[in-house]
Design a protein around this motif. Sequence first.
Motif, mmCIF file in Angstrom:
data_model
loop_
_atom_site.group_PDB
_atom_site.id
_atom_site.type_symbol
_atom_site.label_atom_id
_atom_site.label_comp_id
_atom_site.label_asym_id
_atom_site.label_seq_id
_atom_site.Cartn_x
_atom_site.Cartn_y
_atom_site.Cartn_z
ATOM 1 N N GLU A 279 11.856 -3.546 -4.221
ATOM 2 C CA GLU A 279 11.101 -3.953 -5.398
ATOM 3 C C GLU A 279 10.945 -5.468 -5.492
ATOM 4 O O GLU A 279 9.908 -5.965 -5.938
ATOM 5 C CB GLU A 279 11.762 -3.420 -6.662
ATOM 6 N N CYS B 8 1.366 -2.886 -3.294
ATOM 7 C CA CYS B 8 2.598 -3.283 -3.973
ATOM 8 C C CYS B 8 2.831 -2.453 -5.232
ATOM 9 O O CYS B 8 3.964 -2.045 -5.515
ATOM 10 C CB CYS B 8 2.548 -4.768 -4.327
ATOM 11 N N GLY C 115 4.183 0.734 -4.255
ATOM 12 C CA GLY C 115 5.578 0.610 -3.846
ATOM 13 C C GLY C 115 6.522 0.489 -5.024
ATOM 14 O O GLY C 115 7.648 1.000 -4.988
ATOM 15 N N HIS D 51 8.064 -6.419 -3.378
ATOM 16 C CA HIS D 51 6.792 -5.970 -3.930
ATOM 17 C C HIS D 51 6.339 -6.852 -5.091
ATOM 18 O O HIS D 51 5.147 -7.178 -5.196
ATOM 19 C CB HIS D 51 6.899 -4.519 -4.386
ATOM 20 N N ARG E 254 12.269 -5.095 2.098
ATOM 21 C CA ARG E 254 11.002 -4.586 1.551
ATOM 22 C C ARG E 254 11.280 -3.607 0.411
ATOM 23 O O ARG E 254 10.955 -2.431 0.458
ATOM 24 C CB ARG E 254 10.192 -3.920 2.656
#
Length: 308
Positions: A149, A233, A236, A152, A147
Motif C-alpha cells: 500500500e 494503483c 492495488g 501504491h 510493492r
Amino acid sequence: MLSRIAEALFWIGRYVERADGTARILDVHLQLLLEDPWVEEDTACRALLSVMGTTADDDAVLSRDDVVRLLALDRDHSASIAHSIASARENARRAREIISTDLWETLNESNARMPRRIASDKTHPFFRWVRDRSALAFGVVDSSTSRDEAWHFFVLGRSIERADMTARLLATRSLTEAGGPSWTTLLRSCGAYEAHLRSHRAVPTAASAVEFLLVDRLFPRSVLSSILQAEECLRGIDPAGAFGTPDRAHRVLGRMRSELEYRPIGDTVHRLSESMEEVQVGMSMASDAIRERYFPSIAMPVWIGEAL
C-alpha cells in the motif's frame, strides 16, 4: 495503513513530481526568452505564471528574474520548486516510520541544499540539479519500497501530478503570439524526443508530439500512461473495487482516459490550451476524490509551518 501515513506518502509523490515538472517547464521557457528577441518578456512571463496557476500585480513589469524568484525560490509560494521540496521533506518526516532511510536522507539533503538565490547564468544548472534530485528520490523509492500500500499511495500521487504537469507543459506551447518553443524542444524537456523518434520514425509535428505526450501508452510521462498507472494503483489499494461499483476517483480517471483515447487528435491540437485545462481540472477532481475516500478529515492539512 493509517490515513495520515497514506496521505503523507501520496503527497511526497506529488511534491517531488511537482518540483521536477516545474523545473522542466521553467527551463525550456526561460531559455526561449534568452534565444528569441521577438518574444515580449512581460507578456510571456505573465502567460507562464498563468499556466502555472499564479497571478502577478498588473502594474508591475515582469522579467525572467521575477519568474525564477516566484516559481523557483519563493518558499512561501505553493507553486514554487522550493515549496515543493520543503513540503516533500515535511511529509517524509510525518511518515518517517514507513519510508526508507535513503529516501529520508535524499529529501532532507535536497531541502537543506535548496538555494536562496540564483545568478542569472546559473538557472539551467539549478533546474538540472532539481531534476537530478527528483530522479534520485524516485529511484530510491523504486529500489527500496515493497510493492504494498505504501508503494501504491506514493505512485498514485506521482501519477496524478505527472499527468497534470505534462498537460501544463503542453499548454505552454502557445504562450505568446510571437511564438513558442518548438515541438522538438518540448519533447526534449521531458526526455521524450528519442522515444518519439523510435515510435513515429519521423521528426516531430504538432499532431505527432501532442499525440505522443497525451496518449502513448508506453511512454511513462504521457498523460494517458499516468492515468493508467493511477488506476492500477487504486486497484492495488482496494482490490474489491475492481469488481464492485467504482468509486468517484475511479470514475473520474476512467472518464478522462476515455476522452483522451477516443477524441480525434486534430481536435485536441486545434484547441490545445482548452484541452489541457480540462486535463488539469480532471486531475484536480481525481485528487479531491482520492482525498475524500482515503484521507477523510475536517479540514485540509497544512504541511508547512506546523509545530514540530
